[in-house]
Design a protein around this motif. Structure first.
Motif, short mmCIF file in Angstrom:
data_model
loop_
_atom_site.label_atom_id
_atom_site.label_comp_id
_atom_site.label_asym_id
_atom_site.label_seq_id
_atom_site.Cartn_x
_atom_site.Cartn_y
_atom_site.Cartn_z
N LYS A 221 0.83 -1.20 0.00
CA LYS A 221 0.00 0.00 0.00
C LYS A 221 0.87 1.25 0.00
CE LYS A 221 -3.80 2.21 2.51
NZ LYS A 221 -4.71 2.11 3.69
N GLU A 222 1.94 1.22 0.79
CA GLU A 222 2.85 2.36 0.86
C GLU A 222 3.53 2.60 -0.49
OE1 GLU A 222 7.01 3.71 3.11
OE2 GLU A 222 6.15 1.72 3.44
N LEU A 223 4.00 1.51 -1.12
CA LEU A 223 4.67 1.64 -2.41
C LEU A 223 3.73 2.17 -3.49
CD1 LEU A 223 6.80 -1.65 -2.43
CD2 LEU A 223 7.60 0.68 -2.02
N LEU A 224 2.51 1.65 -3.49
CA LEU A 224 1.53 2.11 -4.48
C LEU A 224 1.22 3.59 -4.29
CD1 LEU A 224 -0.94 -0.92 -4.54
CD2 LEU A 224 0.69 -0.26 -6.31
N SER A 225 1.20 4.03 -3.03
CA SER A 225 0.92 5.45 -2.76
C SER A 225 2.03 6.35 -3.27
CB SER A 225 0.72 5.67 -1.26
OG SER A 225 1.95 5.53 -0.55
N LYS A 226 3.23 5.77 -3.45
CA LYS A 226 4.37 6.53 -3.96
C LYS A 226 4.51 6.44 -5.48
CE LYS A 226 7.27 6.19 0.20
NZ LYS A 226 8.58 5.71 0.74
N GLY A 227 3.58 5.72 -6.10
CA GLY A 227 3.61 5.60 -7.55
C GLY A 227 4.24 4.33 -8.08
N HIS A 228 4.66 3.45 -7.18
CA HIS A 228 5.22 2.17 -7.64
C HIS A 228 4.15 1.38 -8.36
CE1 HIS A 228 9.06 1.98 -5.12
NE2 HIS A 228 8.52 3.16 -4.85
N GLY A 229 4.57 0.65 -9.38
CA GLY A 229 3.62 -0.10 -10.19
C GLY A 229 3.19 0.67 -11.42
N GLY A 230 3.46 1.97 -11.42
CA GLY A 230 3.13 2.81 -12.56
C GLY A 230 4.38 3.25 -13.30
N TYR A 231 4.18 4.01 -14.34
CA TYR A 231 5.30 4.51 -15.15
C TYR A 231 4.89 5.91 -15.61
CZ TYR A 231 8.61 4.79 -19.09
OH TYR A 231 9.59 5.18 -19.98
N ASP A 232 5.23 6.90 -14.79
CA ASP A 232 4.70 8.24 -14.98
C ASP A 232 5.77 9.25 -15.38
OD1 ASP A 232 2.15 7.32 -13.95
OD2 ASP A 232 3.09 7.38 -11.96
N ASP A 233 5.33 10.28 -16.09
CA ASP A 233 6.20 11.40 -16.39
C ASP A 233 6.43 12.21 -15.12
OD1 ASP A 233 7.10 11.98 -19.24
OD2 ASP A 233 5.02 11.38 -19.58
#
Length: 224
Positions: A64-76
């Motif tokens: 949950k913490e990692l996802l909140s930091k944007g992990h799992g995505g690939y963002d500009d």
């Protein structure tokens, strides 16, 4: 004779009674031991269960913490946010791209896919044309370029596809494997490096001189 027979009978009776008592006592001891073992096993199972639940809860909280930091995505990520993003996570894979280069598009496709299966690492992309300060600070001279940041320091670089294949038809798995060489991600696959990669193995596995990403990196950082 009758007295001796009676004594013998009495003795046998006493022996049987004693044996029965011993057996009963032994059975009681065994029963007590079994109960004790059952109790210990139950306690052990309970302990293992509690540990398992705690591990699962910790893992869920971490995810949950990692996802909140944007992990799992690939963002500009904009230039002004780069340093914050790259230090908020233990591991960051940053792709510096330029314009609409076909090779950059291939990197986008693969990195976006890899990010979904490697939550331990934050994947971002940076538009080099809009980030002149970063490009200069990190000595990004070729595109696409990937910078791997671990604990706030530059740990690895992947420049173009030269480390991945003799041609630009490299695979997702070759890129995934390459990112794992210096700890950018965890890789458990069985990818067999190409001959081109084997030729570059010594160069790739050299330890880069570690500097914080806020420090200016001279061109020797790419070759050390």
């Amino acid at each position: 004779m009758e007295m001796r027979a009676e004594e013998t009978k009495t003795k046998r009776g006493n022996d049987v009674a004693f044996a029965q008592q011993v057996i009963k006592t032994m059975e009681q001891v065994v029963d007590d031991k079994i109960e004790e073992l059952d109790s210990l096993n139950n306690l052990e199972l309970e302990r293992l269960r509690d540990e398992r639940i705690k591990t699962m809860k910790d893992a869920a909280a971490r995810t949950k913490e990692l996802l909140s930091k944007g992990h799992g995505g690939y963002d500009d990520v904009e230039e002004k946010l780069f340093f914050k993003v790259s230090t908020d996570s233990d591991k960051v894979v940053a792709h510096f791209y330029a314009g609409n280069l076909p090779l950059c598009d291939i990197f986008h496709m693969y990195l976006g896919d890899i990010a979904k299966s490697h939550l331990e690492t934050r994947f971002i992309r940076v538009n080099a044309e809009k980030s002149p300060f970063l490009v200069s600070r990190l000595n990004i001279n070729h595109f696409p370029s990937i910078v791997v940041i671990i604990d706030g320091v530059t740990a690895d670089r992947v420049i173009g596809y030269s480390d991945l294949s003799e041609k630009d038809q490299f695979t997702r798995e070759s890129l995934e494997w390459r990112l794992s060489l210096r700890g950018g991600i965890k890789y458990d696959g069985d990818y067999d490096p190409t001959s081109a990669f084997k030729r570059n193995r010594t160069k790739i596995q050299k330890i880069y001189k570690k500097k914080t990403i806020r420090e200016t990196e001279d061109s020797s950082s790419d070759d050390d």
